[in-house]
Scaffold this motif. Structure first.
Motif, short mmCIF file in Angstrom:
data_model
loop_
_atom_site.label_atom_id
_atom_site.label_comp_id
_atom_site.label_asym_id
_atom_site.label_seq_id
_atom_site.Cartn_x
_atom_site.Cartn_y
_atom_site.Cartn_z
N PHE A 75 0.83 -1.20 0.00
CA PHE A 75 0.00 0.00 0.00
C PHE A 75 0.87 1.25 0.00
O PHE A 75 0.67 2.18 -0.79
CB PHE A 75 -0.93 0.00 1.22
N ALA A 76 1.86 1.27 0.89
CA ALA A 76 2.71 2.46 1.00
C ALA A 76 3.50 2.69 -0.28
O ALA A 76 3.64 3.82 -0.75
CB ALA A 76 3.67 2.30 2.18
N ASP A 129 2.72 1.72 -3.27
CA ASP A 129 1.79 2.18 -4.30
C ASP A 129 1.49 3.67 -4.13
O ASP A 129 1.43 4.42 -5.10
CB ASP A 129 0.51 1.36 -4.21
N GLN A 130 1.33 4.10 -2.90
CA GLN A 130 1.03 5.51 -2.65
C GLN A 130 2.21 6.41 -3.00
O GLN A 130 2.03 7.52 -3.48
CB GLN A 130 0.66 5.72 -1.18
N MET A 167 6.69 5.02 8.28
CA MET A 167 7.18 6.22 7.63
C MET A 167 6.40 7.39 8.20
O MET A 167 5.20 7.36 8.29
CB MET A 167 6.89 6.15 6.14
N LEU A 221 -0.43 8.55 4.05
CA LEU A 221 1.01 8.48 4.12
C LEU A 221 1.58 9.79 4.60
O LEU A 221 2.72 10.08 4.35
CB LEU A 221 1.57 8.21 2.74
N ALA A 234 -1.32 12.25 0.62
CA ALA A 234 -1.49 10.97 -0.07
C ALA A 234 -2.79 10.34 0.38
O ALA A 234 -2.98 10.03 1.53
CB ALA A 234 -0.31 10.06 0.25
N THR A 235 -3.68 10.21 -0.51
CA THR A 235 -4.95 9.59 -0.21
C THR A 235 -4.98 8.24 -0.86
O THR A 235 -3.99 7.82 -1.41
CB THR A 235 -6.09 10.46 -0.72
N ARG A 245 -4.79 10.25 -9.23
CA ARG A 245 -4.67 10.62 -7.82
C ARG A 245 -4.71 12.13 -7.72
O ARG A 245 -4.12 12.81 -8.55
CB ARG A 245 -3.35 10.12 -7.26
#
Lengths: 131, 414
Positions: free
Chosen positions: A34-35, A37-38, B1, B24, B36-37, B66
């Motif tokens: 997930f991270a 990808d973000q 992070m 994030l 960051a969605t 995005r």
């Protein structure tokens, strides 16, 4: 692309995962799909040296995408047994296999109870997908 | 992070606050904050301030873009991925929704002469159908904004028509400044920022791909030229300008025509590109980003924009005294291009070092997708600004070697 959340891992709310090996002697640390990808295209990675110690909840490295710089935090305290040097040279490969070849560190843990605070795959998925 | 939120520049909207866990965290992206969605960002967050959306917003949602909050606008930051979008613009053609940019039209008596008091570029010989990239200056010679002034000629009754395109984040500030310094009795000022779609089509095949939808021959429009043309049978403003270092056009049309054109270009194979690729493309071309590389505190001479300062012809303009002084006594600092020797990436706000001491600051930096190594723009003392000068950038507490190199970092093959 459906993202994976393997059940045999534990996750931090900062998106790192920990995988305890069968002998319960080594913890593999990586970053969730997930991270990655973000973050988008990963272009740079900094990791500690073998023999360094890492602290639970503390920064152990840096990951950068084209646009973003993010700290990497350790799910557990211990000594760095090995690090993924291939990934340091070609950081973009982390996205190909985040839970396999895309691992970051292997750590000899001081105390496995550190992982008690980490999340299950189900909890982590619920949090990040926010359903 | 966990992210380091760098000090938000004045462009950063206050509204985009950090949502606790699943995001994030906030990260700098150009002068945007990237919140960051996770693929649901087209749904308005509960209690969030309403953000503005461009006419092309629904088409970007359909493409699974995005989004990020940029100056109060909900803008696509990436579609397929920044690298792929970047390479499409360098190799073929990409298109950007830049409908959030500020769009003003001015019509009246001596419009260019009035604007001349506010910018250091000579407008007296700007031909009809041509444009001037320039800067609005404050009395101290600092840059209020960078902008393009398009001279659209004179109507039958003798009034001049000018279109001005400005940055999204500075639209209100610029409008206030212009209205305060222009004579409202002699001209009509229209703010069309939220009324029109603006699409940039950029890349080596951009013009050939756009041409079938345009009545006029785009090949006859010079670089920085513009026409009042026809897109899909409807009136359009077409300008051969851009922010990528590639050839291409910026097309200003009604929202409905913009939507149709976007879809047709998509069908023709043009890559949709977000603000992420826009930033890496402009940085390779060493084009300044307002709020980062140029601000109220930097003069155009310091910012390596001396080529647009025409003090011999412009005998009276805002900030002129400061620029004259800088010309006479020399500059204390200059914006330079840096190439990092290693892999570590210099980013906005990182200190520049010389002999271990901080001497300057990085204003923009990225890994250049085209060149494969990190590049940056930075202010350094004039004595250390020569091409070939060895410097260092402090990255997370460590000095990483860098060298002053020519700008732009990338120049398209001619």
């Amino acid at each position: 692309m459906a993202l994976e959340y393997p059940d045999n891992l534990q996750y931090l709310d900062t998106h790192e995962y920990a995988r305890l090996d069968e002998d319960e002697e080594i913890v593999t640390v990586g970053l969730s799909a997930f991270a990655i990808d973000q973050l988008g295209d990963i272009v740079f990675l900094e990791l500690p040296e073998v023999g360094d110690t890492v602290e639970k909840g503390e920064k152990f490295g840096t990951i950068e995408s084209v646009k973003a710089v993010e700290d990497l935090k350790s799910p557990i305290s211990g000594e760095v047994l090995s690090r993924n040097d291939i990934l340091l040279g070609e950081p973009e490969q982390i996205a190909d296999d985040p839970y396999g070849d895309g691992w970051l560190l292997k750590i000899k843990p001081d105390d496995l109870e550190d992982l008690d605070d980490a999340m299950s795959a189900e909890d982590y998925r619920d949090q990040v997908e926010g359903m | 992070m966990q992210c380091k939120v760098r000090t938000p520049g004045l462009n950063n909207p206050v509204g985009a606050e950090k949502i606790p866990l699943p995001t994030l965290s906030l990260t700098r992206m150009g002068n945007e904050r990237v919140l960051a969605t996770y693929n649901r960002s087209h749904i308005q967050p509960f209690n969030a301030p309403m953000s503005l959306r461009t006419p092309l917003y629904p088409l970007s949602v359909d493409l699974n873009a995005r989004f990020t909050d940029f100056a109060g606008w909900e803008m696509p930051v990436q579609y397929s991925g920044i690298k792929q979008e970047h390479q499409a613009v360098r190799g073929q053609a990409g298109m950007f929704d830049i409908s959030h940019m500020g769009k003003f039209t001015l019509q009246g008596k001596a419009v260019l002469a009035q604007l001349q008091k506010l910018v250091p570029s000579y407008l007296g010989k700007l031909p009809v159908g041509q444009a001037q990239y320039t800067v609005l200056l404050n009395p101290q010679g600092g840059i209020i904004d960078d902008l393009i002034i398009y001279n659209q000629g004179t109507t039958a009754d003798g009034s001049e028509r000018v279109t001005i395109i400005v940055n999204a984040a500075t639209t209100d500030k610029d409008k206030d400044w212009l209205l305060a310094h222009l004579d409202p009795a002699t001209l009509t000022f229209k703010d069309l920022s939220r009324d029109l779609a603006l699409i940039a089509i950029q890349g080596p095949t951009a013009i050939a791909t756009l041409q079938p939808f345009i009545t006029e021959d785009l090949g006859t429009v010079a670089r920085f030229g513009h026409i009042q043309g026809t897109v899909l049978g409807q009136p359009a403003f077409l300008a051969r300008t851009g922010y990528t270092g590639e050839d291409g056009f910026e097309v200003m049309v009604s929202p409905a025509v913009g939507q149709t054109l976007w879809q047709k270009l998509l069908d023709a194979g043009v890559e949709p590109c977000g603000l992420g690729a826009r930033d890496t493309l402009r940085l390779e071309a060493a084009m300044a980003l307002y709020g980062q590389d140029i601000t109220d505190e930097t003069t155009p001479l310091e910012a390596a924009l001396g080529w647009l300062v025409h003090l011999d012809d412009v005998t009276d303009c805002m900030g002129r005294d400061r620029l004259m002084t800088q010309k006479a006594t020399g500059l204390e600092r200059k914006l330079v291009g840096l190439q990092m020797t290693g892999r570590a990436i210099a980013r906005h706000d990182y200190p520049v070092l010389h002999d271990g001491k901080p001497v300057g600051q990085v204003t923009s930096g990225t890994l250049s997708p085209t060149l494969g190594y990190p590049v940056a723009l930075a202010y350094v003392p004039a004595a250390l600004a020569k091409v070939g000068q060895t410097l260092a950038v402090e990255i997370r507490g460590q000095a990483h070697p860098a060298q002053v190199v020519k700008r732009p970092f990338y120049r398209r093959p001619s």
